[in-house]
Write a protein that holds these residues in place. Structure first.
Motif, PDB file in Angstrom:
ATOM      1  N   CYS A 182       1.033  -1.332   0.092  1.00 18.75           N
ATOM      2  CA  CYS A 182       0.241   0.079  -0.016  1.00 18.75           C
ATOM      3  C   CYS A 182       0.875   1.104   0.090  1.00 18.75           C
ATOM      4  CB  CYS A 182      -0.843   0.033   1.290  1.00 18.75           C
ATOM      5  SG  CYS A 182      -0.122  -0.333   2.728  1.00 18.75           S
ATOM      6  N   PHE A 183       0.323   2.383  -0.422  1.00 16.47           N
ATOM      7  CA  PHE A 183       0.923   3.738  -0.315  1.00 16.47           C
ATOM      8  C   PHE A 183      -0.119   4.764   0.213  1.00 16.47           C
ATOM      9  CE2 PHE A 183       2.854   1.925  -4.334  1.00 16.47           C
ATOM     10  CZ  PHE A 183       4.209   1.998  -4.012  1.00 16.47           C
ATOM     11  N   THR A 184       0.387   5.735   0.964  1.00 16.91           N
ATOM     12  CA  THR A 184      -0.374   6.965   1.300  1.00 16.91           C
ATOM     13  C   THR A 184       0.715   8.090   1.064  1.00 16.91           C
ATOM     14  OG1 THR A 184      -1.950   7.912   2.613  1.00 16.91           O
ATOM     15  CG2 THR A 184      -0.059   6.984   3.607  1.00 16.91           C
ATOM     16  N   LYS A 185       0.094   9.413   1.425  1.00 12.45           N
ATOM     17  CA  LYS A 185       0.897  10.485   1.325  1.00 12.45           C
ATOM     18  C   LYS A 185       0.580  11.488   2.481  1.00 12.45           C
ATOM     19  CE  LYS A 185       2.912  14.087  -1.505  1.00 12.45           C
ATOM     20  NZ  LYS A 185       3.299  14.778  -2.757  1.00 12.45           N
ATOM     21  N   ILE A 186       1.388  12.136   3.092  1.00  8.23           N
ATOM     22  CA  ILE A 186       0.959  13.301   4.052  1.00  8.23           C
ATOM     23  C   ILE A 186       2.102  14.221   3.744  1.00  8.23           C
ATOM     24  CG2 ILE A 186       2.251  12.147   5.986  1.00  8.23           C
ATOM     25  CD1 ILE A 186      -0.061  13.164   7.772  1.00  8.23           C
ATOM     26  N   GLY A 187       1.596  15.508   3.803  1.00  5.57           N
ATOM     27  CA  GLY A 187       2.457  16.439   3.363  1.00  5.57           C
ATOM     28  C   GLY A 187       3.214  16.145   2.032  1.00  5.57           C
ATOM     29  N   ASN A 188       4.723  16.155   2.162  1.00  2.00           N
ATOM     30  CA  ASN A 188       5.460  15.849   1.129  1.00  2.00           C
ATOM     31  C   ASN A 188       6.066  14.633   1.032  1.00  2.00           C
ATOM     32  OD1 ASN A 188       5.185  18.229  -0.173  1.00  2.00           O
ATOM     33  ND2 ASN A 188       6.796  19.240   1.056  1.00  2.00           N
ATOM     34  N   THR A 189       5.513  13.644   2.364  1.00  8.87           N
ATOM     35  CA  THR A 189       6.267  12.531   2.598  1.00  8.87           C
ATOM     36  C   THR A 189       5.284  11.262   1.994  1.00  8.87           C
ATOM     37  OG1 THR A 189       7.031  13.337   4.506  1.00  8.87           O
ATOM     38  CG2 THR A 189       6.904  11.016   4.324  1.00  8.87           C
ATOM     39  N   ILE A 190       5.765  10.471   1.068  1.00  7.54           N
ATOM     40  CA  ILE A 190       5.140   9.294   0.655  1.00  7.54           C
ATOM     41  C   ILE A 190       5.548   8.205   1.500  1.00  7.54           C
ATOM     42  CG2 ILE A 190       4.975   7.494  -1.398  1.00  7.54           C
ATOM     43  CD1 ILE A 190       5.545   9.983  -3.082  1.00  7.54           C
ATOM     44  N   ILE A 191       4.500   7.335   1.859  1.00 12.11           N
ATOM     45  CA  ILE A 191       4.728   6.208   3.016  1.00 12.11           C
ATOM     46  C   ILE A 191       4.124   4.887   2.330  1.00 12.11           C
ATOM     47  CG2 ILE A 191       4.342   5.187   4.994  1.00 12.11           C
ATOM     48  CD1 ILE A 191       3.567   8.254   5.992  1.00 12.11           C
ATOM     49  N   THR A 192       5.087   3.891   2.286  1.00  9.37           N
ATOM     50  CA  THR A 192       4.645   2.643   1.774  1.00  9.37           C
ATOM     51  C   THR A 192       4.585   1.440   2.787  1.00  9.37           C
ATOM     52  OG1 THR A 192       4.996   0.881   0.012  1.00  9.37           O
ATOM     53  CG2 THR A 192       6.770   1.942   1.041  1.00  9.37           C
ATOM     54  N   GLY A 193       3.768   0.639   2.644  1.00 10.03           N
ATOM     55  CA  GLY A 193       3.704  -0.559   3.656  1.00 10.03           C
ATOM     56  C   GLY A 193       4.060  -1.755   3.107  1.00 10.03           C
ATOM     57  N   THR A 194       4.859  -2.541   3.623  1.00 11.89           N
ATOM     58  CA  THR A 194       5.348  -3.866   3.233  1.00 11.89           C
ATOM     59  C   THR A 194       5.587  -4.820   4.294  1.00 11.89           C
ATOM     60  OG1 THR A 194       7.521  -3.566   3.842  1.00 11.89           O
ATOM     61  CG2 THR A 194       7.216  -1.961   2.072  1.00 11.89           C
ATOM     62  N   THR A 195       6.120  -5.972   3.673  1.00 13.97           N
ATOM     63  CA  THR A 195       6.004  -7.187   4.814  1.00 13.97           C
ATOM     64  C   THR A 195       7.218  -6.982   5.709  1.00 13.97           C
ATOM     65  OG1 THR A 195       7.742  -8.044   3.255  1.00 13.97           O
ATOM     66  CG2 THR A 195       5.682  -8.995   2.996  1.00 13.97           C
ATOM     67  N   LYS A 196       8.032  -5.791   5.629  1.00 17.38           N
ATOM     68  CA  LYS A 196       9.029  -5.596   6.307  1.00 17.38           C
ATOM     69  C   LYS A 196       8.780  -4.035   7.312  1.00 17.38           C
ATOM     70  CE  LYS A 196      12.867  -8.462   4.819  1.00 17.38           C
ATOM     71  NZ  LYS A 196      14.205  -8.678   4.428  1.00 17.38           N
ATOM     72  N   GLY A 197       7.566  -3.884   7.212  1.00 18.92           N
ATOM     73  CA  GLY A 197       7.116  -2.532   7.883  1.00 18.92           C
ATOM     74  C   GLY A 197       6.841  -1.511   6.886  1.00 18.92           C
ATOM     75  N   LEU A 198       7.257  -0.113   7.456  1.00 22.73           N
ATOM     76  CA  LEU A 198       6.925   1.010   6.753  1.00 22.73           C
ATOM     77  C   LEU A 198       8.053   1.829   6.300  1.00 22.73           C
ATOM     78  CD1 LEU A 198       4.050   2.469   9.014  1.00 22.73           C
ATOM     79  CD2 LEU A 198       3.767   1.492   6.720  1.00 22.73           C
ATOM     80  N   PHE A 199       7.979   2.275   5.024  1.00 27.52           N
ATOM     81  CA  PHE A 199       9.315   2.979   4.561  1.00 27.52           C
ATOM     82  C   PHE A 199       8.866   4.434   4.236  1.00 27.52           C
ATOM     83  CE2 PHE A 199      10.349  -1.463   4.348  1.00 27.52           C
ATOM     84  CZ  PHE A 199      11.679  -1.477   4.666  1.00 27.52           C
ATOM     85  N   LEU A 200       9.551   5.544   4.367  1.00 25.96           N
ATOM     86  CA  LEU A 200       9.309   6.743   3.905  1.00 25.96           C
ATOM     87  C   LEU A 200      10.068   7.319   3.019  1.00 25.96           C
ATOM     88  CD1 LEU A 200       8.158   6.248   7.032  1.00 25.96           C
ATOM     89  CD2 LEU A 200       7.987   8.579   7.305  1.00 25.96           C
ATOM     90  N   SER A 201       9.451   8.395   2.144  1.00 27.09           N
ATOM     91  CA  SER A 201      10.395   8.971   1.292  1.00 27.09           C
ATOM     92  C   SER A 201       9.909  10.461   1.131  1.00 27.09           C
ATOM     93  CB  SER A 201      10.220   8.404  -0.422  1.00 27.09           C
ATOM     94  OG  SER A 201      11.269   9.256  -1.127  1.00 27.09           O
ATOM     95  N   SER A 202      10.896  11.306   1.114  1.00 22.73           N
ATOM     96  CA  SER A 202      10.325  12.661   0.785  1.00 22.73           C
ATOM     97  C   SER A 202      11.000  13.230  -0.390  1.00 22.73           C
ATOM     98  CB  SER A 202      10.765  13.645   2.193  1.00 22.73           C
ATOM     99  OG  SER A 202      10.084  13.117   3.326  1.00 22.73           O
ATOM    100  N   ASP A 203      11.727  12.516  -1.076  1.00 22.35           N
ATOM    101  CA  ASP A 203      12.105  12.827  -2.575  1.00 22.35           C
ATOM    102  C   ASP A 203      11.569  12.357  -3.766  1.00 22.35           C
ATOM    103  OD1 ASP A 203      13.253  10.633  -2.184  1.00 22.35           O
ATOM    104  OD2 ASP A 203      15.469  11.410  -2.031  1.00 22.35           O
ATOM    105  N   THR A 204      10.272  12.040  -3.710  1.00 17.45           N
ATOM    106  CA  THR A 204       9.478  11.168  -4.671  1.00 17.45           C
ATOM    107  C   THR A 204      10.126   9.807  -5.060  1.00 17.45           C
ATOM    108  OG1 THR A 204      10.969  12.216  -6.608  1.00 17.45           O
ATOM    109  CG2 THR A 204       9.052  13.518  -5.994  1.00 17.45           C
ATOM    110  N   GLY A 205      10.411   9.128  -3.901  1.00 15.34           N
ATOM    111  CA  GLY A 205      11.184   7.729  -4.075  1.00 15.34           C
ATOM    112  C   GLY A 205      12.476   7.625  -4.383  1.00 15.34           C
ATOM    113  N   LYS A 206      13.210   8.772  -4.435  1.00 16.40           N
ATOM    114  CA  LYS A 206      14.751   8.535  -4.859  1.00 16.40           C
ATOM    115  C   LYS A 206      15.426   7.838  -3.795  1.00 16.40           C
ATOM    116  CE  LYS A 206      15.107  12.449  -7.858  1.00 16.40           C
ATOM    117  NZ  LYS A 206      13.595  13.023  -7.612  1.00 16.40           N
TER     118      LYS A 206
END
Length: 392
Positions: free
Chosen positions: A80-104
């Protein structure tokens, strides 16, 4: 004269055939063996989460895709994905990961979070659900585990309407609803194991087996819609999407379309084969995307769906809080390229207008307006999002 008529008929036939080709499903260049689990559309950026190819990104309407996880996510299923402010968050089997630079680049959160299947944003809160459930009030930097009062913690899908959070699970035979950011839940009394749920205003749609169920009163009462094909053809509904007046269902027998909220269905597989399992949907301002079980990503032009305007059901995760409100309401998650925000009453009369708000989070004051239903329209360079406000 007869020759002219024949020529005109021939040209009309060619035009009709060309139109059909343009409006059918076309496979993109994404890896054809990729198993897509989710899409997230953020302006021109289209993110596809997969279970076997990490995160794919397209910036040109699906013409080309690239792996943006630098192979880090290749062995981690993305849910899954969501976004709050400029931060994209993805949910995975190993928890959550955050990106503030469009996934770089991506950073991880707390170590003990695992198997996050669904995410939702309500105001300043982010709710994460999976085998366990968590809430964050600081854009995902820290998380608090929530108490889930049913037998197992296995959320698989979330849907949001105002401050109400709806959930389906893998084992609780009911749809669940929370009005306190996931701290407590109650059953809606509708029996079944559901694979997917979406919210479209006060309308809720859920998928189970080969049927879609529809509620027009925020889940209080439900109608079981007609079946999609027979039991020998459709066994599972994996995904649902609403575009304009059309409801789409992704199944293990391709895609089905209903223009009457599920009362009747037709196949929508031109360009696909009936054997393709469609597992997730995504909608940009120009295309409707379908992710599949190891058959790659397909796209269909919105123009071929007879969508009059490109109103998308909150693709940018804009949220309004509190809603219902007594007057002052805060907007969260407005995209940076928002050029105009207008508030209109139920008669369509404009009561408030903001130009270039220059902020993702800002407040509006409706305390001088009469109680009732209002609509907030957010205009960006490539989309229009409309949200309902209930002023008490």
């Amino acid at each position: 004269m007869k020759q002219k008529l024949i020529l005109i008929a021939f040209l009309l036939q060619i035009t009709f055939m060309a139109s059909n080709v343009r409006s059918q499903w076309v496979q993109t260049t994404a890896p054809h063996n990729a198993w897509e689990t989710c899409f997230f559309v953020d302006g021109d950026n289209i993110y596809a989460g997969t279970s076997n190819h990490g995160i794919l990104l397209s910036t040109n309407s699906g013409v080309s895709w690239k792996d943006i996880g630098n192979s880090f996510f290749d062995t981690i299923p993305i849910f899954c994905f969501t976004k709050i402010g400029n931060t994209i968050i993805t949910g995975t089997t190993k928890g959550l990961f955050l990106s503030s630079d469009t996934g770089k680049t991506w950073t991880t959160t707390v170590e003990y979070m695992r198997n996050i299947h669904c995410l939702a944003v309500i105001g300043t809160k982010i709710i994460a659900g999976g085998y366990d459930s968590f809430v964050s009030s600081d854009s995902g930097m820290s998380w608090t585990e929530l108490d889930f009062h049913f037998q197992t913690n296995d959320f698989n899908r979330f849907a949001v309407n105002g401050t109400s959070l709806f959930a389906t699970t893998s084992s609780v035979d009911s749809i669940l609803v929370s009005t306190d950011f996931g701290s407590s839940w109650k059953r809606l009394g509708f029996i079944g194991i559901f694979k997917c749920i979406i919210s479209n205003g006060s309308d809720l749609f859920v998928g189970r087996s080969n049927q879609v169920c529809h509620s027009t009163d925020n889940g209080i009462t439900w109608k079981v819609c007609s079946m999609l094909g027979d039991f020998n053809e459709v066994h599972t509904i994996y995904a649902l999407a609403v575009i304009g007046k059309n409801l789409f269902a992704g199944t293990d027998a391709g895609i089905f379309l209903s223009s009457d909220s599920g009362t009747s269905w037709m196949k929508f597989n031109t360009g696909l084969t009936d054997s393709i399992s469609v597992t997730t949907f995504g909608v940009s301002t120009s295309y409707f995307f379908a992710g599949t079980d190891k058959d790659g990503i397909w796209k269909h032009p919105l123009a071929g769906l007879d969508v009059k305007q490109k109103y998308i059901a909150n693709p940018l995760n804009i949220s309004l809080f509190p809603n219902p409100t007594n007057g002052v309401i805060t907007i969260y998650g407005a995209p940076e390229n928002t050029s105009q925000v207008t508030i209109a009453n139920i008669l369509g009369e404009k009561v408030l207008e903001l130009t270039n708000p220059h902020s993702s989070n800002f407040t509006i004051d409706l305390s001088k307006q009469a109680p009732g239903i209002y609509y907030a329209k957010f205009v960006t360079t490539n989309s229009v999002v409309v949200k309902k406000i209930l002023l008490q």
